[in-house]
Design a protein around this motif. Structure first.
Motif, PDB file in Angstrom:
ATOM      1  N   TYR A  35       0.845  -1.192   0.000  1.00 33.27           N
ATOM      2  CA  TYR A  35       0.000   0.000   0.000  1.00 33.27           C
ATOM      3  C   TYR A  35       0.882   1.245   0.000  1.00 33.27           C
ATOM      4  CZ  TYR A  35      -3.375  -3.499   1.470  1.00 33.27           C
ATOM      5  OH  TYR A  35      -4.151  -4.614   1.529  1.00 33.27           O
ATOM      6  N   THR A  71      -1.490   8.539   0.310  1.00 33.39           N
ATOM      7  CA  THR A  71      -1.796   9.642  -0.606  1.00 33.39           C
ATOM      8  C   THR A  71      -0.976  10.882  -0.264  1.00 33.39           C
ATOM      9  OG1 THR A  71      -3.659  10.226   0.821  1.00 33.39           O
ATOM     10  CG2 THR A  71      -4.121   8.812  -1.067  1.00 33.39           C
ATOM     11  N   GLU A  80       6.080   2.981   1.926  1.00 32.28           N
ATOM     12  CA  GLU A  80       4.988   2.061   1.626  1.00 32.28           C
ATOM     13  C   GLU A  80       4.709   1.167   2.818  1.00 32.28           C
ATOM     14  OE1 GLU A  80       6.457  -0.140  -1.777  1.00 32.28           O
ATOM     15  OE2 GLU A  80       6.950  -1.855  -0.505  1.00 32.28           O
ATOM     16  N   GLU A 123      -7.022  -4.792   4.920  1.00 30.86           N
ATOM     17  CA  GLU A 123      -7.062  -3.789   3.849  1.00 30.86           C
ATOM     18  C   GLU A 123      -8.208  -2.800   4.066  1.00 30.86           C
ATOM     19  OE1 GLU A 123      -8.029  -3.872  -0.864  1.00 30.86           O
ATOM     20  OE2 GLU A 123      -6.197  -4.904  -0.214  1.00 30.86           O
ATOM     21  N   LYS A 124      -9.337  -3.272   4.536  1.00 36.10           N
ATOM     22  CA  LYS A 124     -10.467  -2.380   4.788  1.00 36.10           C
ATOM     23  C   LYS A 124     -10.094  -1.298   5.792  1.00 36.10           C
ATOM     24  CE  LYS A 124     -15.352  -2.485   6.119  1.00 36.10           C
ATOM     25  NZ  LYS A 124     -16.482  -3.362   6.548  1.00 36.10           N
ATOM     26  N   ARG A 174      -7.521   1.168   4.098  1.00 38.67           N
ATOM     27  CA  ARG A 174      -8.172   2.079   3.142  1.00 38.67           C
ATOM     28  C   ARG A 174      -8.874   3.220   3.868  1.00 38.67           C
ATOM     29  NH1 ARG A 174      -9.354   0.931  -2.246  1.00 38.67           N
ATOM     30  NH2 ARG A 174      -8.424  -0.985  -3.084  1.00 38.67           N
ATOM     31  N   LEU A 177      -4.808   4.833   2.995  1.00 38.61           N
ATOM     32  CA  LEU A 177      -3.834   4.081   2.203  1.00 38.61           C
ATOM     33  C   LEU A 177      -4.524   3.423   1.012  1.00 38.61           C
ATOM     34  CD1 LEU A 177      -1.946   2.403   5.153  1.00 38.61           C
ATOM     35  CD2 LEU A 177      -1.017   4.163   3.662  1.00 38.61           C
ATOM     36  N   ARG A 178      -3.780   3.273  -0.078  1.00 40.01           N
ATOM     37  CA  ARG A 178      -4.309   2.670  -1.300  1.00 40.01           C
ATOM     38  C   ARG A 178      -3.360   1.585  -1.797  1.00 40.01           C
ATOM     39  NH1 ARG A 178      -7.974   4.541   0.539  1.00 40.01           N
ATOM     40  NH2 ARG A 178      -9.381   6.165  -0.208  1.00 40.01           N
ATOM     41  N   PRO A 179      -3.917   0.533  -2.421  1.00 39.64           N
ATOM     42  CA  PRO A 179      -3.030  -0.518  -2.963  1.00 39.64           C
ATOM     43  C   PRO A 179      -1.991   0.076  -3.904  1.00 39.64           C
ATOM     44  CG  PRO A 179      -5.316  -1.253  -3.010  1.00 39.64           C
ATOM     45  CD  PRO A 179      -5.341   0.200  -2.623  1.00 39.64           C
ATOM     46  N   SER A 180      -0.785  -0.437  -3.812  1.00 39.40           N
ATOM     47  CA  SER A 180       0.305   0.065  -4.644  1.00 39.40           C
ATOM     48  C   SER A 180       0.067  -0.271  -6.112  1.00 39.40           C
ATOM     49  CB  SER A 180       1.622  -0.547  -4.187  1.00 39.40           C
ATOM     50  OG  SER A 180       2.686  -0.158  -5.029  1.00 39.40           O
ATOM     51  N   HIS A 181       0.488   0.617  -6.971  1.00 42.17           N
ATOM     52  CA  HIS A 181       0.390   0.384  -8.414  1.00 42.17           C
ATOM     53  C   HIS A 181       1.516  -0.517  -8.913  1.00 42.17           C
ATOM     54  CE1 HIS A 181      -2.866   3.216  -8.851  1.00 42.17           C
ATOM     55  NE2 HIS A 181      -2.157   4.168  -8.279  1.00 42.17           N
TER      56      HIS A 181
END
Length: 510
Positions: free
Chosen positions: A12, A15, A159, A177-178, A181, A185-189
């Protein structure tokens, strides 16, 4: 000595600049979060100059610091899942790991490409009994590109990584993850730190003109795409065979057969003066791989037959006799397989296959629409099969018919592979045709397996007799295999009739 660990993790990114973890004890099953402190990690990643490993999501690193210092080689299994193979620290790449990369690297050198310095803050998620559920790491990463003689561009980021503990429920990752988020935090690209480092430190690409429009997909485009997929399967399965993973030898052998079959079926597209010699090398490789696989299949068949017999019909040390026979026949076959994969001949085969796909020897038909060219090749293979089937069905039971049915089996496999290669262009008709050919191949294959099994059972009966043991059970099994062959011979005409319906052939095209 290398060891393997299945790694299930998610990454993750924040932002903003700061990373603040939420209270993860609110995720189901997590009773407590234990701070394990900060570890300083120093990892140097190795690859070829043209980044062949990174192109296939493979990572090779030498890392110090933390509790798992050493060499780490990672193979992707699925999204978020990788097999990590570890070896002790040493100055150079360990031979065990280098061998697993040989099909990719070949004669190229493995050199340092990226250095990652990570300050890792680790937390352990524990259940009510104190058992580890997952490890959560906040990594402050500094990455620097490495080049010949000097360091290149650098980048930095932070990260979060969540790695599931062994035997823990993967559903836990969804619940964690819930919470992450909700904290922003957001899943890594990026699939890995290395992928991000390479992307952010890459030199600016030159301005290139747009490629010209092709005006549609040609027969050559389709077949080359199929050949590339089989080449990639062949190369990708090499390390799986070296690791002795289930079914890997069989799948690698199938890839060699599909390549060779496509060369034969689509000679109107590819120049056979170039493909025929390569086809012979693929035949050699399939034969070398088949020694161990064929014995494995035969042993499993005989074991199944023995297990199905009532105990009163097992006279003598039947299982022990089979085990001794199998071990004796398989002795050294794995070493031989690895020796083949390490041979110059095999690596030359891979190089030749790459060269052919980089500069394919296309014939004029390759430029024509796929719908005009591919059906004719499939139908030609079908007609070849029809001739062999007619000969097999007109013969009386016996050795000549066994041989004829084996030849028909090989033709059925070739027709099936030809249709599978054409499926992206021809759609449902090719898919249905391939399915029908597979049914024919299956019946013929079971018949041939029975022929091979009967020959083995005869040899086992002789061995048992010479050792003073009862040969009754081996004779009984021989009779059952003969009955199986007779069943397949009776079944074959109807299976062939269904597979050779005229309208199916018409749907393939002109």
């Amino acid at each position: 000595m290398a060891e393997t660990k299945r790694e299930i993790e998610r990454k993750y990114e924040a932002t903003g600049d700061a990373v603040r973890l939420p209270d993860l004890t609110r995720a189901a099953e997590v009773a407590s979060v234990v701070d394990r402190g900060v570890a300083e990690l120093d990892a140097v990643y190795y690859d070829t100059e043209d980044l062949r490993l990174a192109a296939h999501s493979l990572t090779l690193r030498r890392r110090t610091g933390g509790d798992d210092a050493g060499w780490h080689l990672k193979f992707p299994v699925a999204t978020g899942i990788r097999d990590e193979i570890r070896a002790p620290l040493s100055p150079d790449v360990p031979r065990t790991l280098a061998a697993l990369l040989r099909s990719r690297v070949r004669d190229a050198r493995l050199t340092p490409v990226v250095r990652l310095l990570s300050s890792r803050h680790v937390r352990h998620l524990l259940d009510g009994d104190g058992a580890l559920l997952a490890e959560v790491s906040v990594d402050a990463v500094r990455a620097q590109r490495l080049g010949p003689g000097s360091a290149g561009p650098a980048t930095a980021w932070t990260e979060v990584e969540v790695e599931l503990a062994d035997e823990a429920d993967p559903a836990l990752l969804d619940r964690v993850e819930k919470r992450l988020r909700k904290a922003g935090l957001r899943p890594s690209h990026n699939a890995s730190k290395l992928a991000r480092a390479l992307a952010e430190t890459a030199p600016a690409p030159p301005d290139l003109p747009e490629p010209p429009a092709t005006g549609g997909t040609t027969a050559g485009d389709h077949i080359l795409g199929y050949l590339r997929a089989q080449r990639d399967a062949l190369v990708g399965l090499d390390p799986a065979v070296r690791r002795d993973l289930p079914d890997s030898v069989h799948q690698m052998r199938v890839a060699t057969r599909r390549l060779r079959s496509a060369f034969k079926s689509y000679r109107k597209i590819l120049d056979r003066t170039v493909t025929d010699p390569l086809g012979e090398e693929l035949k050699w490789l399939a034969g070398e791989l088949g020694v161990d696989r064929d014995q494995e299949v035969l042993t499993e068949r005989l074991q199944t037959r023995i297990a199905a017999l009532p105990r009163p019909l097992l006279l003598g040390p039947v299982r022990g006799r089979l085990r001794i026979w199998s071990v004796a026949r398989r002795s050294g076959t794995r070493r031989k397989t690895i020796a083949v994969l390490d041979s110059r001949r095999y690596l030359a085969l891979l190089d030749t296959l790459d060269a052919l796909l980089d500069a394919p020897p296309l014939r004029p038909a390759a430029r024509r629409p796929a719908a005009q060219v591919l059906p004719k090749a499939v139908i030609k293979d079908y007609e070849r099969l029809a001739d062999r089937m007619a000969r097999a069905l007109e013969l009386d039971p016996g050795e000549p018919r066994d041989v004829a049915m084996h030849e028909a089996r090989k033709a059925a496999k070739r027709a099936r592979y030809a249709a599978e290669a054409a499926k992206p262009a021809l759609g449902a008709p090719a898919k249905k045709f391939a399915k029908r050919m597979k049914k024919v191949q299956t019946v013929l294959g079971d018949h041939q397996d029975s022929v091979v099994a009967r020959e083995a059972l005869r040899g086992l009966a002789i061995q048992a007799h010479l050792a003073g043991e009862s040969a009754f059970t081996w004779g009984l099994l021989y009779g059952r295999e003969a009955a199986t062959a007779a069943d397949r011979e009776r079944e074959l005409p109807e299976v062939w009739r269904r597979a050779s319906r005229p309208k199916l052939r018409e749907r393939l095209g002109p």
